[in-house]
Design an enzyme around this catalytic site. Structure first.
Site, short mmCIF file in Angstrom:
data_model
loop_
_atom_site.label_atom_id
_atom_site.label_comp_id
_atom_site.label_asym_id
_atom_site.label_seq_id
_atom_site.Cartn_x
_atom_site.Cartn_y
_atom_site.Cartn_z
CB SER A 259 10.43 3.58 3.45
OG SER A 259 11.29 3.89 4.51
CG ASP B 97 16.38 -1.71 3.78
OD1 ASP B 97 16.61 -0.86 4.66
OD2 ASP B 97 15.24 -1.89 3.30
CG HIS C 292 15.61 1.96 2.90
ND1 HIS C 292 14.65 1.10 3.39
CD2 HIS C 292 15.06 3.20 2.97
CE1 HIS C 292 13.58 1.79 3.75
NE2 HIS C 292 13.81 3.07 3.50
#
Length: 396
Positions: A182, A336, A366
């Site tokens: 991320s 995501d 995600h």
């Protein structure tokens, strides 16, 4: 929240094309594809609780949302492992933790530098196999207290320190890897680009980018539209994190969502790299509509001018930099908002002759790697993703 969940026997391609799995969030006009069992979503309610309760606590003046999220995440800690030495150190004033196998090595080990995700704001822990590896995690300074480029500078300084002292840890100079998930994937990509042309320390062997966020120019790419209401990273939350990192202030979310923060000349310059046309067609069948940016507002751009910098948006690096990057692994998830950032970077790397191993979780969302070892239910897709990451590491 209302669920429409058909039989799991329907092939994935049909589910994607027909949009059969739907999550309808009350109060929103969007319906987003949804592939998890209802129980699996419940597994993630603790994270959603932290964000939403934090917002309530901030509104009534008890504490900030960020503080509450950090408190909730801080309660998750990794226990001791009898097979590992675990040390807390500081590299150039950056707190780091080193995981080192107790078993004597037959030769020098790989070194893995991991940057955590959490929107540059909170530290999500990732568990990984570290046998035959030295695993280093860095705790960079967090937004909004520390705005860009604080997190990037901390990660760069810690990496350079480690590269200059590899012999102390028995690490093979030819097998050092940077990795992040991320926001950490953003930082790993930026650090890798910065070190690509350097001759002052050993070169990185590889970079591993796990559902990375790599640009802040277009929040209407197909994955941002399709997954705008999918937990754990909603589209507005992605913009919120970006603005907190850039400015320490999340106002003007709507203008950024509409594209009013990008000057026409900048949009034209980077269109060759940040463009829905570069996304394979099979990723557009699920509810994507081409977006026309709203009128440019110079006063908004003045607040976010740093989005032009590759150390913030690695997708904007020049080809001469991309060509020098090490072998890469990119993991993306179908559900995501950041999926297309990874797909666009994959294309840029491949177009410039960089070897890329890509793994896509068609039933992933995600943060799924972090949620893999949940207390309630495991996520098989997260385990598959982590297995492919470890397989790649062991191949180096």
């Amino acid at each position: 929240i209302h669920f429409l969940v058909p039989s799991m026997n329907i092939p994935m391609a049909q589910r994607r094309n027909r949009g059969l799995f739907l999550l309808n969030i009350t109060g929103s006009s969007c319906q987003v594809p949804f592939l998890w069992k209802i129980q699996d979503l419940l597994n993630e309610l603790s994270v959603l609780f932290a964000f939403e309760q934090g917002k309530i606590l901030e509104n009534i003046g008890i504490c900030t949302q960020v503080s509450f999220v950090r408190y909730m995440q801080g309660r998750k800690t990794l226990g001791a492992d009898p097979k590992l030495f675990i040390k807390d150190l500081c590299f150039e004033k950056v707190p780091v933790r080193i995981y080192q196998p107790k078993a004597p090595p037959a030769s020098q080990r790989r070194g893995v530098i991991f940057f955590h995700g959490g929107g540059w704001q909170s530290c999500f822990l990732i568990s990984s196999a570290v046998d035959h590896m030295i695993f280093l995690t860095g705790q960079y300074r967090l937004a909004p207290e520390h705005k860009y480029p604080a997190a990037y500078e901390d990660c760069l300084n810690a990496t350079q320190h480690f590269l200059q002292h590899l012999e102390l840890y028995g690490v093979d100079p030819a097998r050092v890897i940077v990795c992040g998930d991320s926001a950490g994937g953003n930082l790993a990509a930026a650090v890798s680009q910065t070190l690509a042309g350097s001759s002052e320390q050993p070169k990185l062997r590889a970079q591993i980018l796990i559902y990375p966020g790599l640009q802040a120019l277009d929040f209407n790419l197909p994955s941002y539209q399709q997954n705008q209401g999918v937990p754990l990273l909603l589209r507005q939350r992605a913009i919120y994190y970006s603005l907190q990192y850039v400015r320490g202030d999340a106002s003007n979310i709507q203008e950024v969502l509409e594209g009013s923060h990008v000057p026409p000349d900048m949009r034209l310059k980077y269109r060759k790299w940040v463009n829905p046309d570069n996304i394979p067609e099979e990723f557009k069948v699920r509810g994507y509509k081409p977006h026309q940016p709203c009128e440019y507002k110079p006063e908004i751009f003045e607040k976010v001018t740093s989005i032009r910098e590759p150390t913030l948006c690695p997708l904007f690096a020049e080809d001469t930099v991309i060509q020098q990057l090490p072998e890469s692994f990119i993991l993306t998830c179908e559900y995501d908002v950041l999926r297309d950032d990874g797909l666009l970077y994959k294309k840029r790397l491949e177009d410039n002759g960089v070897r890329v191993t890509w793994y896509h979780l068609e039933d992933g969302f995600h943060g799924i790697i972090n949620a893999m070892n949940s207390d309630w239910l495991p996520f098989p897709a997260g385990k598959r993703g982590l297995d492919h990451i470890v397989k790649f590491l062991r191949s180096l």
